[in-house]
Design a protein around this motif. Structure first.
Motif, short mmCIF file in Angstrom:
data_model
loop_
_atom_site.label_atom_id
_atom_site.label_comp_id
_atom_site.label_asym_id
_atom_site.label_seq_id
_atom_site.Cartn_x
_atom_site.Cartn_y
_atom_site.Cartn_z
N ILE A 1 0.88 -1.18 0.00
CA ILE A 1 0.00 0.00 0.00
C ILE A 1 0.91 1.22 0.00
O ILE A 1 1.55 1.54 1.00
CB ILE A 1 -0.93 0.01 1.23
N PHE A 2 0.97 1.92 -1.13
CA PHE A 2 1.94 3.00 -1.30
C PHE A 2 1.44 4.35 -0.81
O PHE A 2 2.25 5.24 -0.54
CB PHE A 2 2.36 3.11 -2.77
N ASN A 3 0.13 4.53 -0.71
CA ASN A 3 -0.37 5.84 -0.29
C ASN A 3 -1.76 5.70 0.33
O ASN A 3 -2.53 4.81 -0.03
CB ASN A 3 -0.42 6.79 -1.49
N LEU A 4 -2.03 6.61 1.26
CA LEU A 4 -3.34 6.71 1.90
C LEU A 4 -3.79 8.15 1.84
O LEU A 4 -3.01 9.07 2.11
CB LEU A 4 -3.26 6.25 3.36
N VAL A 5 -5.07 8.36 1.49
CA VAL A 5 -5.62 9.70 1.32
C VAL A 5 -6.93 9.79 2.09
O VAL A 5 -7.78 8.89 1.97
CB VAL A 5 -5.87 10.02 -0.18
N VAL A 6 -7.11 10.85 2.85
CA VAL A 6 -8.37 11.09 3.56
C VAL A 6 -9.24 12.00 2.72
O VAL A 6 -8.81 13.06 2.27
CB VAL A 6 -8.12 11.71 4.95
N TYR A 7 -10.49 11.58 2.51
CA TYR A 7 -11.46 12.36 1.75
C TYR A 7 -12.81 12.31 2.47
O TYR A 7 -13.52 11.31 2.37
CB TYR A 7 -11.59 11.83 0.32
N GLY A 8 -13.13 13.36 3.22
CA GLY A 8 -14.39 13.39 3.96
C GLY A 8 -14.49 12.24 4.93
O GLY A 8 -13.61 12.03 5.77
#
Length: 296
Positions: free
Chosen positions: A100-107
């Motif tokens: 898992i190369f990236n994590l993004v928070v969206y709402g």
């Protein structure tokens, strides 16, 4: 124009640092030792170990400024929901087939980007997957949300940049052969309709989002892979980190090179520089040499 110099070097990790994020008045880091560490910016002292996971950590987000809940993505595709001080609540889920190369928070969502070419939308509260989208058969390296919050730009190892409408969860544009063989990092200009990208080709590219995402500028920026990009809006600067052991500072107005920081000869990083994080006075860089260097 601001000139950066090295303010301090923070050490403590037992392996390479692959990710660094801001959480309130702290910097959180994680890497090959599986440690998640917190660094207090007010004291400038070495970090405190918050948690440890049983694999190399490639991605990290904090779900609160108080650092009471965070999520880490590891090299084996496992997503770890971590509650420092309440280890009994920690939950680990096999989310992707590989890293898992990236994590993004969206709402209310957490978005994980994997080496299996999949992106998964998660319910943050329930810690459950909501929807999985297979974008490609190559790794998804990085995701960045646009300043208006409507678009997620995704850097992929198939050489493409994907622009996703977040509300519709649909890809509305693909930028083909953006970097070959792989796109590694992205940054949106805070006020102009421009997207910056960096890749394994050691180039930084500027894309005009108002002109059908056409290529505006191609910069031969480093000797090796561009691993991360950071924009300092107040200073009107773009910062780039590379596997060539250097950090470079660029003028956002004319895209000229302002400064090269680090490298062994300049008493900077001795190995690949992997990630960047902004502070009120400057920024941190971190890399394979286990160091967190503060530039002000």
């Amino acid at each position: 124009m601001k000139i950066f110099s090295k303010e301090s070097v923070l050490t403590g990790h037992q392996g390479a640092i692959y990710c660094a994020i801001a959480a309130g008045k702290h910097i959180l880091t994680a890497g090959s030792d599986g440690w998640i560490a917190a660094w207090d910016l007010s004291t400038g002292t070495d970090g405190n170990l918050l948690a440890k996971v049983p694999a190399q950590v490639f991605s990290l987000v904090s779900l609160s400024d108080t650092m009471d809940q965070m999520v880490a993505g590891d090299m084996n595709g496992v997503l770890h929901w971590v509650f420092p001080g309440r280890q009994e609540l920690t939950k680990s889920i096999q989310a992707h087939k590989t890293s898992i190369f990236n994590l993004v928070v969206y709402g209310d969502y957490l978005i994980s980007l994997g080496g299996d070419g999949r992106m998964i939308f998660w319910d943050k509260e329930q810690m459950m997957p909501i929807e999985t989208i297979q974008l490609t058969d190559k790794a998804l390296r990085k995701g960045k949300i646009s300043p208006d919050g409507n678009t997620l730009a995704i850097a992929a190892s198939d050489g493409q940049i994907y622009l996703m409408d977040l509300e519709q969860k649909k890809i509305r544009q693909k930028m083909y052969d953006a970097h070959l063989p792989s796109v590694f990092c992205l940054a949106f200009h805070p006020t102009r309709s421009e997207l910056f990208s960096g890749g394994r080709d050691a180039h930084i590219k500027v894309w005009d989002l108002d002109a059908d995402c056409g290529l505006k500028l191609d910069i031969a920026a480093h000797w090796f892979t561009v691993n991360d990009l950071l924009i300092l809006a107040e200073e009107q600067m773009l910062i780039s980190a590379s596997r060539d052991k250097t950090v470079r500072v660029w003028d956002l107005n004319d895209y000229s090179l302002l400064q090269t920081l680090g490298g062994i000869a300049a008493n900077g990083h001795s190995h690949s520089v992997n990630c960047l994080i902004a502070t009120e006075e400057g920024f941190f860089s971190a890399g394979d040499d286990r160091k967190l260097i503060y530039w002000v």
